[in-house]
Design a protein around this motif. Sequence first.
Motif, mmCIF file in Angstrom:
data_model
loop_
_atom_site.group_PDB
_atom_site.id
_atom_site.type_symbol
_atom_site.label_atom_id
_atom_site.label_comp_id
_atom_site.label_asym_id
_atom_site.label_seq_id
_atom_site.Cartn_x
_atom_site.Cartn_y
_atom_site.Cartn_z
ATOM 1 N N TYR A 1 -15.687 19.464 61.180
ATOM 2 C CA TYR A 1 -14.832 18.471 61.428
ATOM 3 C C TYR A 1 -14.552 18.360 62.654
ATOM 4 C CZ TYR A 1 -10.821 15.357 60.882
ATOM 5 O OH TYR A 1 -10.182 14.409 60.973
ATOM 6 N N LYS B 1 -12.793 11.627 60.686
ATOM 7 C CA LYS B 1 -11.518 10.940 60.036
ATOM 8 C C LYS B 1 -12.077 9.807 59.221
ATOM 9 C CE LYS B 1 -7.424 11.677 61.387
ATOM 10 N NZ LYS B 1 -6.219 11.741 62.079
ATOM 11 N N LEU C 1 -13.817 21.317 54.756
ATOM 12 C CA LEU C 1 -14.349 20.401 55.480
ATOM 13 C C LEU C 1 -15.558 21.217 56.314
ATOM 14 C CD1 LEU C 1 -11.766 18.196 57.010
ATOM 15 C CD2 LEU C 1 -13.122 17.789 55.052
ATOM 16 N N SER D 1 -1.385 11.972 56.213
ATOM 17 C CA SER D 1 -0.978 11.686 57.220
ATOM 18 C C SER D 1 -0.199 10.341 57.189
ATOM 19 C CB SER D 1 -2.284 11.267 58.069
ATOM 20 O OG SER D 1 -2.817 10.137 57.678
ATOM 21 N N ILE E 1 -13.305 10.701 55.783
ATOM 22 C CA ILE E 1 -11.824 10.955 54.941
ATOM 23 C C ILE E 1 -11.304 9.674 54.358
ATOM 24 C CG2 ILE E 1 -9.692 12.231 54.650
ATOM 25 C CD1 ILE E 1 -10.859 14.118 56.876
ATOM 26 N N VAL F 1 -4.955 15.277 51.947
ATOM 27 C CA VAL F 1 -5.219 16.689 51.916
ATOM 28 C C VAL F 1 -4.758 16.968 50.517
ATOM 29 C CG1 VAL F 1 -6.139 16.588 54.202
ATOM 30 C CG2 VAL F 1 -3.929 17.243 53.494
ATOM 31 N N GLU G 1 -5.981 17.939 58.158
ATOM 32 C CA GLU G 1 -7.189 17.665 57.667
ATOM 33 C C GLU G 1 -7.924 19.028 57.506
ATOM 34 O OE1 GLU G 1 -7.114 14.156 60.471
ATOM 35 O OE2 GLU G 1 -6.058 16.059 60.155
ATOM 36 N N THR H 1 -4.842 9.707 55.831
ATOM 37 C CA THR H 1 -6.056 10.715 55.265
ATOM 38 C C THR H 1 -5.253 11.768 54.278
ATOM 39 O OG1 THR H 1 -5.294 11.993 57.595
ATOM 40 C CG2 THR H 1 -7.340 10.720 57.386
#
Length: 440
Positions: free
Chosen positions: A304, A69, A301, A94, A72, A104, A245, A102
């Motif tokens: 992750y 995280k 990703l 988020s 990111i 996306v 994520e 974060t």
Amino acid sequence: KIEMNRLFLSRKPYDIKASEARFVAAMRENAIYQYEHCPDYKRILDEAGFDPSKIKTLSDIQYIPYTTKADIRDTYPFGLFAVPKEELVRIHASSGTTGKPTVVGYTKRDLAMWTECVSRVAAMGGATKEDVAQICFGYGMFTGALGLHFGLENIGATIVPSSTGNSEKQIMYMQDFGTTLLVATPSYALRLAEVALQMGIDPKKDLNVKIGLVGSELLTEAMRTEMHKLWGDQMIVTSNYGMSELMGPGVSGECLEHCGMHINEDHFLAEIIDPETGEVLPEGSKGELVFTSLDKEAFPLLRYRTRDICVLSRKKCSCGRTLIKMSKPMGRSDDMMIIRGVNVFPSQIETVLLKEGYSPNYLIEVDRKNNTDTLDVSVELTPEQFTDTVKGISEQERALADAMRTMLGIGPKVHLVPPKSITRSEGKAVRVIDRRKLHD
């Protein structure tokens, strides 16, 4: 793809016999794609001395550096994206309560894949096109609401996008629209049943909710039992798993056998690692869950680290599906509390509470006094359990503390508090307050 959707929507088993060669090819293509389209990922791989084109076997994944995280957040907002902003059709993020959120994103193709994955998970949990699905997740930047919305809509269910808040009105909608399927966190689903009872409405008899697709919080078996107690034994309660994520909800979900969550492994490659050393562990080992996306375009990703603790298994499921299963998360490596040298997970405390017949409304407070860690657990009594005698309360607190000591290995101080005295949450419940960092 049409045939795949037909199988999912009719709830027939999805039998994917993905060979190692298929995974290797997908993993290599994804790594090369990131290397060529994302400068930040190219830098990360170059620093690790890893050439993605050299991936030959599945074991080569161990040489790909983990993504966290922090990676990111450090490249906020679009550093790990593999497409230009003009190709994005959706952005989520988020809450960012612990720092930068974060972020996306999704291309049109990503959204189609996401919808399909959620449809699979919902169908595994019993959803059909006949359902009226009331979504009590908060709409907005959070992926949960829109993810379940489009996945259930794709099945053909009627959507009631009621979001969170105004619980009395939520109950009214359930009555008036004939809601049969509830999407919510486990704690809010229990709260809604509590509100219904306060309104003189028995969820078992007066409402028609037959399915609970719960997520965003851990669903323990004890909490599932509590759901049945309030909503009725006829209610199908399944948990689903995902995180922004990776995609959002739809990464995995329970079937009706309740023996683990089937991972959509044609889209996500899963591993279990030692959270301390990063070593890959064999199937059946308990450790941290790691995912590599195999075919996302906007935000794919590599390895992750989810921080979720669980177990992977390929044992045959009686539902007929052959997708690998993950256990429900047993806690998070970053949520684990080390108290006086003992590893403590909030889920352990919740299991004890529900086993002993207490409500799932509780608050854990950790502090440090005289250089010693303290653990206090406040537990809300139900009206039936409440007594105004000091002796009665003290005896209950002592018995519950003993039960927790048996589970945890350390003895907390238990405080039984009056009904409805712990603040309710309509989203993720706040269960832990750790004040030790204030003393550092």
